[in-house]
Design a protein around this motif. Structure first.
Motif, PDB file in Angstrom:
ATOM      1  N   ARG A 134      26.411   6.909   8.373  1.00  0.00           N
ATOM      2  CA  ARG A 134      26.628   6.058   7.203  1.00  0.00           C
ATOM      3  C   ARG A 134      26.872   6.892   5.946  1.00  0.00           C
ATOM      4  O   ARG A 134      27.602   6.490   5.054  1.00  0.00           O
ATOM      5  N   ARG A 179      17.911  10.328   7.509  1.00  0.00           N
ATOM      6  CA  ARG A 179      17.979   8.954   7.043  1.00  0.00           C
ATOM      7  C   ARG A 179      18.790   8.946   5.745  1.00  0.00           C
ATOM      8  O   ARG A 179      18.835   9.947   5.009  1.00  0.00           O
ATOM      9  N   VAL A 180      19.407   7.827   5.434  1.00  0.00           N
ATOM     10  CA  VAL A 180      20.212   7.740   4.217  1.00  0.00           C
ATOM     11  C   VAL A 180      19.380   8.120   2.995  1.00  0.00           C
ATOM     12  O   VAL A 180      19.858   8.793   2.080  1.00  0.00           O
ATOM     13  N   HIS A 207      21.978   8.449   9.235  1.00  0.00           N
ATOM     14  CA  HIS A 207      22.247   7.191   9.944  1.00  0.00           C
ATOM     15  C   HIS A 207      21.310   6.092   9.481  1.00  0.00           C
ATOM     16  O   HIS A 207      20.275   6.343   8.875  1.00  0.00           O
ATOM     17  N   SER A 208      21.688   4.870   9.807  1.00  0.00           N
ATOM     18  CA  SER A 208      20.880   3.712   9.441  1.00  0.00           C
ATOM     19  C   SER A 208      19.724   3.549  10.423  1.00  0.00           C
ATOM     20  O   SER A 208      19.722   4.115  11.530  1.00  0.00           O
ATOM     21  N   VAL A 209      18.745   2.756  10.026  1.00  0.00           N
ATOM     22  CA  VAL A 209      17.602   2.467  10.894  1.00  0.00           C
ATOM     23  C   VAL A 209      18.077   1.859  12.208  1.00  0.00           C
ATOM     24  O   VAL A 209      17.611   2.237  13.300  1.00  0.00           O
ATOM     25  N   GLU A 210      19.003   0.938  12.134  1.00  0.00           N
ATOM     26  CA  GLU A 210      19.513   0.287  13.351  1.00  0.00           C
ATOM     27  C   GLU A 210      20.165   1.301  14.282  1.00  0.00           C
ATOM     28  O   GLU A 210      19.933   1.286  15.505  1.00  0.00           O
ATOM     29  N   ASP A 223      17.498   2.840   4.356  1.00  0.00           N
ATOM     30  CA  ASP A 223      18.941   2.639   4.490  1.00  0.00           C
ATOM     31  C   ASP A 223      19.701   2.669   3.172  1.00  0.00           C
ATOM     32  O   ASP A 223      20.930   2.791   3.179  1.00  0.00           O
ATOM     33  N   THR A 224      19.012   2.525   2.048  1.00  0.00           N
ATOM     34  CA  THR A 224      19.706   2.436   0.770  1.00  0.00           C
ATOM     35  C   THR A 224      19.306   3.524  -0.216  1.00  0.00           C
ATOM     36  O   THR A 224      20.018   3.760  -1.194  1.00  0.00           O
TER      37      THR A 224
END
Length: 482
Positions: A216, A186-187, A5-8, A165-166
Motif C-alpha cells: 500500500r 505496517r503503513v 502492507h495493510s492489516v488485511e 493502516d492510515t
C-alpha cells in the motif's frame, strides 16, 4: 523499496503461511526476533544479565509475542515482570513466562526506584486495535512516566494506540524508542503522524514475502535511488541528456528563482534554461553562467516565488505539453482541466489544504488520505512535503521518504527541491520516480550539509553534487578525497 502492507493483507499472508507450519510456529519466530532485539538493546547498554524488563500485556497476539519473548529473556538471566492489563491474555505465553521464572501481575503496581525497568515492552494492542488507549493502559503508562529515569520503550509490531493502516492518531498512544515488527512493515511505520511515535523500526523476517501482494505504501531507500538515477550514455550530448526549464522568481522574490535554478543545475540534466523577470535572469547568469535563456525543454519547473507572474508562467509551461513541476504560487492557479499524469504538484500541508478546500489541521492529521485524494482529484503525481514526505500517484500508489533532518524546514528549501525534480523529469524519469528520487536526494543532501547543525537552502543545493557522487560510486571503490 521498504514495503508496507495493510492489516488485511498481512493477516491473509500470515494465514497462508501458518497453513504450512506447525501450530504456534509463527508466534515463536516473532517472539525469538523480539527477544533478540531486546537483548541487543540491553547488551548495548551494559549487558543483559540481571537487567529488568517490564511487559505491558493485552489480550491479542502482540501480548502473546511479548510473553513468549519475556520467557526467552528470563532464561537469559533478565528479571522479567508482566502487567496483565486485560482479563484475558495469551495462556501459553503466560505459562511459558512463569515457567521461566518471570512474574505476572494482574494490574498496574507502584514501582520503587530500585525496581525500575530498563526496558518496557508494549504488547498492549495489536495491529487491529483502534486509535487511542484503554484506561488500564493509560494507568500503566502513567506509572512508568512517574519513574525518575525513563526506561527504553519497545513496541511490539507498532506503538499501541496508533492506526496501522492510515498512520493517524486519535487520543493517547504509546511513543516508542524502537518498534519491532514482523514479516513486513505496517503503513503506520512510514506515514506521519504515527511514524513519529515508532522510533527506530526493526523488521523481523517471518517468511511472508511469497504471500504478500503489492504494498500500500513504499519507503524509498538509498539503493532504490541509486538504481533509478539517470546516467549519461557514451553517445549522449547536452540535448539528449535532457533540458529543464525554470520559470520562477520575481522582483519581489528573486531568491526563489536562484534557488530553483540551483536545484535544477545539479548536473542530472544536460542543460538548464531560465525564463522570468529580467533582473532575476541577470542574477541567475551571474551565479550560474552555464544557464541559458528561453528555448525548447523536456520539462519545466514553475511557480516558486512567481508572484504576479505565476499564472502566466504556468499557462506557458503547460502549453508546451511536457512534464512539469507545479510549485508554490503556481499551485493557486491550477484549473480543473489542467490535471495530467505528467505533472508533479509539490505542496506543503497548507497549500494542499487550499487545493482540497479543507483545513490545514485536517491534512496534518491524515496526510496519507489527503495526498491520495489530491492525486486522484487532479490526475497528477502529488508530493506532500513534510518530515516524512509522501508522493502519491493517481492510481493510489504512495512512496514515503524520510532522509532529511529537521533543519531542512527552512525558507527556500522547497525551491531547490522543485528544480531538482524538474531536472530528473527532463532526464527521463517518470513523474512518480522523479518526485520520490528528488525528495530522497534533497533530504540526503540536507543531512550532509547540516552535519547536525543549522542550514539554509543554498547549502542543500551545494551538497547535491557530492551526494550524487556517493550514490553513483561503484560499491567497494575508494572515496575521492574530501
Amino acid at each position: 523499496m521498504r514495503q508496507a502492507h495493510s492489516v488485511e493483507q498481512i493477516r491473509a499472508a500470515e494465514a497462508a503461511l501458518m497453513a504450512r507450519l506447525p501450530e504456534g510456529a509463527l508466534m515463536q519466530r516473532a517472539a525469538t526476533g523480539l527477544a533478540t532485539a531486546v537483548l541487543d538493546l540491553l547488551t548495548g547498554t551494559g549487558g543483559a544479565y540481571g537487567r529488568r524488563v517490564l511487559l505491558l500485556v493485552g489480550p491479542g497476539d502482540n501480548g502473546g509475542d511479548a510473553l513468549w519473548a519475556g520467557a526467552r529473556l528470563a532464561r537469559r538471566g533478565v528479571a522479567v515482570e508482566a502487567w496483565q492489563l486485560t482479563e484475558r491474555v495469551h495462556r501459553e505465553g503466560a505459562q511459558a513466562l512463569r515457567a521461566a521464572g518471570g512474574r505476572i501481575h494482574r494490574r498496574t503496581r507502584s514501582l520503587a526506584a530500585a525496581e525500575a525497568p530498563d526496558v518496557v515492552l508494549d504488547g498492549i494492542l495489536g495491529i487491529g486495535g483502534r486509535p487511542g488507549l484503554p484506561g488500564a493502559a493509560q494507568e500503566a503508562l502513567a506509572a512508568i512516566d512517574a519513574l525518575p529515569r525513563r526506561p527504553l520503550l519497545v513496541a511490539v509490531d507498532l506503538p499501541s494506540g496508533v492506526a496501522a493502516d492510515t498512520g493517524e492518531l486519535d487520543g493517547p498512544h504509546v511513543r516508542a524508542d524502537l518498534a519491532v515488527t514482523f514479516g513486513t512493515h505496517r503503513v503506520a511505520h512510514l506515514v506521519d503522524p504515527a511514524a513519529g511515535a515508532c522510533g527506530t523500526v526493526h523488521l523481523v523476517d517471518l517468511g511472508l514475502d511469497a504471500h504478500l501482494p503489492d504494498p500500500r505504501v513504499e519507503g524509498v531507500q538509498p539503493a532504490d535511488v541509486a538504481a533509478l538515477l539517470p546516467r549519461p550514455r557514451p553517445e549522449d550530448h547536452k540535448y539528449t541528456r535532457g533540458v529543464v526549464g525554470v520559470r520562477a522568481g520575481s522582483a519581489t522574490y528573486p531568491g526563489a528563482g536562484l534557488l530553483s535554478v540551483a536545484g535544477a543545475a545539479c548536473g542530472l540534466a544536460g542543460m538548464v534554461r531560465f525564463v522570468g523577470d529580467a533582473a532575476v535572469a541577470e542574477r541567475v547568469r551571474q551565479a550560474h553562467p552555464e544557464v541559458v535563456g528561453e528555448g525548447r525543454v523536456q520539462a519545466w519547473t514553475v511557480g516558486s516565488g512567481g508572484g504576479d507572474d505565476a499564472q502566466r508562467h504556468l499557462r506557458e509551461a503547460l502549453a508546451d505539453g511536457v512534464p512539469t513541476v507545479v510549485d508554490a504560487d503556481a499551485l493557486a492557479h491550477l484549473e480543473p482541466g489542467d490535471g495530467r499524469d505528467s505533472l508533479v504538484l509539490t505542496p506543503h500541508a497548507g497549500e494542499l489544504a487550499r487545493l482540497l478546500g479543507v483545513e490545514r489541521a485536517a491534512v496534518e492529521a491524515a496526510p496519507l488520505a489527503h495526498v491520495r485524494r489530491a492525486a486522484e482529484q487532479h490526475g497528477s503525481v502529488v508530493l506532500l512535503k513534510g518530515a516524512r514526505t509522501l508522493v502519491a500517484h493517481p492510481d493510489g500508489r504512495v512512496r514515503a521518504t524520510a532522509s532529511g533532518p529537521p533543519w531542512l524546514a527552512t525558507a527556500g528549501a522547497g525551491d531547490v527541491l522543485g528544480g531538482l525534480i524538474g531536472a530528473l523529469l527532463a532526464a527521463g524519469l517518470a513523474p512518480l520516480d522523479a518526485a520520490s528520487v528528488g525528495s530522497w536526494l534533497h533530504g540526503a543532501a540536507a543531512t550532509r550539509a547540516s552535519a547536525g547543525g543549522p542550514i539554509v537552502a543554498g547549502d542543500v543545493a551545494r551538497a547535491l553534487s557530492q551526494t550524487l557522487r556517493d550514490l553513483l560510486r561503484p560499491p567497494g571503490s575508494a572515496q575521492s578525497p574530501a
